[in-house]
Design a protein around this motif. Structure first.
Motif, PDB file in Angstrom:
ATOM      1  N   ALA A 132      72.161   5.931   1.434  1.00 38.47           N
ATOM      2  CA  ALA A 132      71.720   6.087  -0.182  1.00 38.47           C
ATOM      3  C   ALA A 132      70.591   6.764  -0.175  1.00 38.47           C
ATOM      4  CB  ALA A 132      71.409   4.628  -0.622  1.00 38.47           C
ATOM      5  N   VAL A 133      69.728   6.895   0.697  1.00 44.03           N
ATOM      6  CA  VAL A 133      68.327   7.549   0.816  1.00 44.03           C
ATOM      7  C   VAL A 133      68.772   9.181   0.932  1.00 44.03           C
ATOM      8  CG1 VAL A 133      66.309   8.169   2.155  1.00 44.03           C
ATOM      9  CG2 VAL A 133      67.044   5.534   1.265  1.00 44.03           C
ATOM     10  N   HIS A 134      69.681   9.340   1.894  1.00 52.55           N
ATOM     11  CA  HIS A 134      70.104  10.576   2.219  1.00 52.55           C
ATOM     12  C   HIS A 134      70.649  11.412   0.963  1.00 52.55           C
ATOM     13  CE1 HIS A 134      71.939  13.941   4.493  1.00 52.55           C
ATOM     14  NE2 HIS A 134      73.218  13.674   3.917  1.00 52.55           N
ATOM     15  N   ASN A 135      71.823  10.640   0.232  1.00 50.45           N
ATOM     16  CA  ASN A 135      72.242  11.147  -1.117  1.00 50.45           C
ATOM     17  C   ASN A 135      71.146  11.304  -1.957  1.00 50.45           C
ATOM     18  OD1 ASN A 135      74.815  11.198   0.294  1.00 50.45           O
ATOM     19  ND2 ASN A 135      75.243   8.891  -0.372  1.00 50.45           N
ATOM     20  N   ALA A 136      70.299  10.450  -2.285  1.00 51.44           N
ATOM     21  CA  ALA A 136      69.112  10.557  -3.259  1.00 51.44           C
ATOM     22  C   ALA A 136      68.487  11.970  -2.937  1.00 51.44           C
ATOM     23  CB  ALA A 136      68.234   9.565  -3.170  1.00 51.44           C
ATOM     24  N   TYR A 137      67.990  12.148  -1.749  1.00 55.16           N
ATOM     25  CA  TYR A 137      67.102  13.417  -1.288  1.00 55.16           C
ATOM     26  C   TYR A 137      67.873  14.640  -1.416  1.00 55.16           C
ATOM     27  CZ  TYR A 137      63.151  10.614  -0.226  1.00 55.16           C
ATOM     28  OH  TYR A 137      62.011   9.946  -0.370  1.00 55.16           O
ATOM     29  N   MET A 138      69.166  14.601  -1.008  1.00 55.18           N
ATOM     30  CA  MET A 138      70.316  15.866  -1.108  1.00 55.18           C
ATOM     31  C   MET A 138      70.264  16.250  -2.519  1.00 55.18           C
ATOM     32  SD  MET A 138      71.554  16.597   1.694  1.00 55.18           S
ATOM     33  CE  MET A 138      73.526  17.089   1.444  1.00 55.18           C
ATOM     34  N   ARG A 139      70.410  15.146  -3.516  1.00 60.07           N
ATOM     35  CA  ARG A 139      70.659  15.544  -5.018  1.00 60.07           C
ATOM     36  C   ARG A 139      69.099  16.044  -5.385  1.00 60.07           C
ATOM     37  NH1 ARG A 139      73.685  13.207  -9.595  1.00 60.07           N
ATOM     38  NH2 ARG A 139      73.232  14.871 -11.172  1.00 60.07           N
ATOM     39  N   ALA A 140      68.154  15.322  -5.291  1.00 58.23           N
ATOM     40  CA  ALA A 140      66.677  15.806  -5.619  1.00 58.23           C
ATOM     41  C   ALA A 140      66.363  16.990  -5.114  1.00 58.23           C
ATOM     42  CB  ALA A 140      65.696  14.968  -4.972  1.00 58.23           C
ATOM     43  N   GLU A 141      66.780  17.633  -3.972  1.00 57.85           N
ATOM     44  CA  GLU A 141      66.522  18.964  -3.397  1.00 57.85           C
ATOM     45  C   GLU A 141      66.843  20.180  -4.506  1.00 57.85           C
ATOM     46  OE1 GLU A 141      64.794  20.288  -1.231  1.00 57.85           O
ATOM     47  OE2 GLU A 141      64.181  18.206  -0.862  1.00 57.85           O
ATOM     48  N   ARG A 142      68.147  19.747  -4.900  1.00 55.83           N
ATOM     49  CA  ARG A 142      68.884  20.697  -6.027  1.00 55.83           C
ATOM     50  C   ARG A 142      68.101  20.751  -7.350  1.00 55.83           C
ATOM     51  NH1 ARG A 142      73.667  18.330  -3.732  1.00 55.83           N
ATOM     52  NH2 ARG A 142      74.278  17.111  -5.735  1.00 55.83           N
ATOM     53  N   ILE A 143      67.216  19.939  -7.675  1.00 52.89           N
ATOM     54  CA  ILE A 143      66.563  20.021  -8.995  1.00 52.89           C
ATOM     55  C   ILE A 143      65.200  20.646  -9.057  1.00 52.89           C
ATOM     56  CG2 ILE A 143      65.720  18.200 -10.809  1.00 52.89           C
ATOM     57  CD1 ILE A 143      67.798  16.208  -9.774  1.00 52.89           C
ATOM     58  N   HIS A 144      65.014  21.478  -9.731  1.00 50.31           N
ATOM     59  CA  HIS A 144      63.821  22.109  -9.807  1.00 50.31           C
ATOM     60  C   HIS A 144      63.276  22.010 -11.070  1.00 50.31           C
ATOM     61  CE1 HIS A 144      65.236  23.858  -5.906  1.00 50.31           C
ATOM     62  NE2 HIS A 144      66.316  24.119  -6.624  1.00 50.31           N
ATOM     63  N   PHE A 145      61.761  22.117 -11.056  1.00 53.12           N
ATOM     64  CA  PHE A 145      60.788  22.079 -12.203  1.00 53.12           C
ATOM     65  C   PHE A 145      59.382  22.497 -11.726  1.00 53.12           C
ATOM     66  CE2 PHE A 145      61.083  17.607 -11.762  1.00 53.12           C
ATOM     67  CZ  PHE A 145      59.843  17.273 -11.601  1.00 53.12           C
ATOM     68  N   LYS A 146      58.481  23.310 -12.456  1.00 50.99           N
ATOM     69  CA  LYS A 146      57.382  23.610 -11.730  1.00 50.99           C
ATOM     70  C   LYS A 146      56.793  22.473 -11.650  1.00 50.99           C
ATOM     71  CE  LYS A 146      53.612  26.775 -12.878  1.00 50.99           C
ATOM     72  NZ  LYS A 146      52.680  26.972 -14.140  1.00 50.99           N
ATOM     73  N   GLY A 147      55.932  22.443 -10.418  1.00 51.97           N
ATOM     74  CA  GLY A 147      55.088  21.392 -10.105  1.00 51.97           C
ATOM     75  C   GLY A 147      55.933  19.989  -9.668  1.00 51.97           C
ATOM     76  N   LYS A 148      57.159  20.092  -9.378  1.00 52.22           N
ATOM     77  CA  LYS A 148      57.489  18.962  -8.733  1.00 52.22           C
ATOM     78  C   LYS A 148      57.159  18.186  -7.639  1.00 52.22           C
ATOM     79  CE  LYS A 148      61.631  18.719  -6.328  1.00 52.22           C
ATOM     80  NZ  LYS A 148      63.094  19.354  -5.953  1.00 52.22           N
ATOM     81  N   ILE A 149      56.814  17.113  -7.520  1.00 52.11           N
ATOM     82  CA  ILE A 149      56.283  16.397  -6.466  1.00 52.11           C
ATOM     83  C   ILE A 149      57.391  15.136  -6.153  1.00 52.11           C
ATOM     84  CG2 ILE A 149      54.134  16.938  -6.534  1.00 52.11           C
ATOM     85  CD1 ILE A 149      53.305  14.193  -7.658  1.00 52.11           C
ATOM     86  N   LEU A 150      57.417  14.699  -5.027  1.00 50.18           N
ATOM     87  CA  LEU A 150      58.002  13.268  -4.674  1.00 50.18           C
ATOM     88  C   LEU A 150      57.445  13.071  -3.311  1.00 50.18           C
ATOM     89  CD1 LEU A 150      61.762  14.338  -3.449  1.00 50.18           C
ATOM     90  CD2 LEU A 150      59.863  16.157  -3.574  1.00 50.18           C
ATOM     91  N   ARG A 151      57.787  11.638  -3.234  1.00 50.52           N
ATOM     92  CA  ARG A 151      57.532  11.136  -1.795  1.00 50.52           C
ATOM     93  C   ARG A 151      58.960  11.290  -1.027  1.00 50.52           C
ATOM     94  NH1 ARG A 151      54.164   5.499  -1.492  1.00 50.52           N
ATOM     95  NH2 ARG A 151      55.475   5.593   0.432  1.00 50.52           N
ATOM     96  N   ARG A 152      58.663  11.509   0.360  1.00 54.08           N
ATOM     97  CA  ARG A 152      59.762  11.903   1.117  1.00 54.08           C
ATOM     98  C   ARG A 152      60.207  10.528   2.155  1.00 54.08           C
ATOM     99  NH1 ARG A 152      61.849  16.588   0.284  1.00 54.08           N
ATOM    100  NH2 ARG A 152      60.569  18.039  -0.909  1.00 54.08           N
ATOM    101  N   ASP A 153      59.346   9.470   1.840  1.00 53.84           N
ATOM    102  CA  ASP A 153      59.498   8.473   2.716  1.00 53.84           C
ATOM    103  C   ASP A 153      60.016   7.061   2.011  1.00 53.84           C
ATOM    104  OD1 ASP A 153      57.206   8.001   1.257  1.00 53.84           O
ATOM    105  OD2 ASP A 153      56.086   7.248   3.073  1.00 53.84           O
ATOM    106  N   ILE A 154      60.686   7.031   0.801  1.00 52.89           N
ATOM    107  CA  ILE A 154      61.167   6.095   0.134  1.00 52.89           C
ATOM    108  C   ILE A 154      62.085   5.331   0.925  1.00 52.89           C
ATOM    109  CG2 ILE A 154      62.531   5.454  -1.942  1.00 52.89           C
ATOM    110  CD1 ILE A 154      59.770   6.522  -2.550  1.00 52.89           C
ATOM    111  N   ALA A 155      61.987   3.999   0.879  1.00 51.20           N
ATOM    112  CA  ALA A 155      62.763   2.910   1.695  1.00 51.20           C
ATOM    113  C   ALA A 155      62.341   2.882   3.093  1.00 51.20           C
ATOM    114  CB  ALA A 155      64.218   3.157   1.505  1.00 51.20           C
ATOM    115  N   TRP A 156      61.238   3.584   3.539  1.00 47.87           N
ATOM    116  CA  TRP A 156      60.914   3.788   5.215  1.00 47.87           C
ATOM    117  C   TRP A 156      60.753   2.183   5.567  1.00 47.87           C
ATOM    118  CZ3 TRP A 156      56.647   1.411   7.209  1.00 47.87           C
ATOM    119  CH2 TRP A 156      55.372   1.276   6.482  1.00 47.87           C
TER     120      TRP A 156
END
Ligand code: AMP
Ligand code: GLY
Length: 428
Positions: A393-417
């Motif tokens: 699930a985490v993998h699929n979320a990050y794969m999709r998140a990578e394809r989305i762009h906007f200026k100043g986009k931030i995200l945590r890369r360790d959700i569900a750690w």
């Protein structure tokens, strides 16, 4: 059925998305909504979100069920006013919403019915609070009594921090009216989890799901608290036995206590729990769906979400456990640079693309401007991935998140750690 959702964040988009799947839905409205919600609901052109305006709209549009997302309208009495107008609405009355809107009320209720929680004192006088603080072991948690947007709990490891927290709340008024009364409580150690339970106000309850959210802005749970940077569901450690235990030791006595206090609770009871060495203890109650937790829960629901919510709103919850699919889900929030502090809005969002069976994008702070979808808040999108395991699930979320762009986009890369750490070496 004609349904109206009040709110305009990722939680409300997830609810709108879930409700849209019901064969019983005839028409869905939402207000104020956002660019994503507008794809599955009509946003009426109302002059504002005063409760009277919303009542008039619901009456005029012959709404059969109104679902309230955020806590502020609940605290303002939206359920009372809709009910007085003869309209069916999901959520607690103003008196019952005090479980979330007054920490002192919630703590006193828990103490009176023996629900396990942190030891505490309630104060509106600095000297009395300081006296309590200096005669109890640090760290202590100082909490504004009222709603503070998730920012009203200060963990004080030193006397200096305690003094500063009490001064900010009781002297300088930095937390406004919410901080005029404070709760000081024992610091609990353990892992934090949340359990979401529907209650119908007449004793019926139905467990929805467990979830864990990631409140801090920084990876490794560092930096300031936010509204939530991601979440996953279910939480492995919240097994059936623990759910039963929490229902018996927390949810049932709390609901009985509310009924006995003349404020029967209907709506979503969101129990924030600390799993301590001595068992689960309540950190807080919320009286609504969590955000972003709802974005990781709704895609897992196999039942008709609309009919479940309707049953809770009308006092007829049919089952004790919601049917969930076997899927696990994780939601990663894409936020604007600077969040939870100052941010810029109005940046074009690209690459959202279509949803599929492994991912869905929920909008939080977005709007359509000149035909383009643009950022319009701190939390912009919630990207939920689904899979047979949390890892997938985490993998699929990050794969999709990578394809989305906007200026100043931030995200945590360790959700569900925490869950991923737990499942290391196992198949989970
Ligand atoms: P609250 O506003 O009560 O939800 O608190 C916000 C956050 O502060 C919680 O999600 C916890 O991470 C932390 N917190 C609150 N109360 C306690 C406590 N008694 N012990 C440890 N951490 C706490
Ligand atoms: N994610 C925390 C909340 O909804 O309060």
């Amino acid at each position: 059925m004609r349904v109206f959702i009040v709110g305009g964040g990722g939680r409300e988009h997830a609810l709108a998305w879930g409700v849209s799947r019901s064969p019983r839905l005839d028409k869905l409205y939402a207000y104020p909504g956002n660019a994503g919600i507008a794809e599955c609901a009509e946003i009426p052109p109302l002059p504002g979100d005063e409760i009277g305006t919303l009542v008039d709209f619901a009456r005029g549009a012959a709404i059969d069920l109104t679902i309230v997302g955020p806590e502020a309208p609940l605290d303002a009495g939206i359920v009372d006013e809709f009910s007085r107008a003869g309209l069916t609405i999901f959520g607690p009355t103003q008196a019952a919403a005090r479980l979330e809107s007054s920490k002192a009320f919630a703590k006193q209720l828990m103490a009176s019915v023996g629900v396990p929680s942190a030891q505490f004192g309630v104060f509106d006088d600095f000297n009395a609070a300081w006296n309590y603080g200096t005669t109890h072991r640090l760290p202590l948690v100082v909490k504004a009594d009222g709603l503070a947007g998730g920012k009203g709990a200060l963990i004080c490891e030193t006397p200096a921090k305690l003094e500063k927290a009490l001064d900010a709340m009781l002297h300088t008024g930095a937390f406004g009216l919410a901080g005029k009364t404070v709760v000081i409580e024992e610091f609990l150690q353990g892992e934090e989890v949340s359990l979401f339970v529907l209650a119908d106000g007449s004793g019926g309850t139905c467990v929805l799901a467990s979830a864990q959210d990631y409140k801090r802005i920084g990876e490794g749970d560092t930096g300031p608290n936010t509204g939530g940077m991601g979440a996953y569901s279910p939480v492995g450690v919240v097994n059936d036995e623990l759910v039963e235990h929490v229902m018996r030791s927390v949810v049932e006595p709390t609901l009985k206590g509310m009924a006995a206090a003349g404020a029967p609770f209907a709506g979503m009871l969101y129990a924030g729990l600390m799993l301590t060495q001595d068992g689960p203890r309540v950190i807080e109650f919320n009286c609504r769906f969590g955000d972003p937790e709802t974005q990781a829960i709704v895609p897992r629901v196999a039942d008709d979400l609309l009919m479940l919510i309707y049953a809770a709103a009308t006092g007829h919850l049919p089952v004790r456990q919601v049917n969930l699919t076997k899927k696990k889900a994780a939601c990663v929030v894409l936020a604007s640079e600077g969040y939870p502090g100052r941010i810029q809005t109005g940046h074009e969002i690209t690459g959202i693309g279509p949803d599929d069976y492994v991912s869905v994008v929920f909008h939080s702070g977005t709007k359509v401007s000149e035909g383009k979808t643009v950022t319009d808040g701190g939390r912009v999108l919630g990207v939920t991935g689904m899979g047979a395991t949390i890892r997938a699930a985490v993998h699929n979320a990050y794969m999709r998140a990578e394809r989305i762009h906007f200026k100043g986009k931030i995200l945590r890369r360790d959700i569900a750690w925490r869950e991923l750490d737990r499942s290391k070496g196992s198949s989970g």
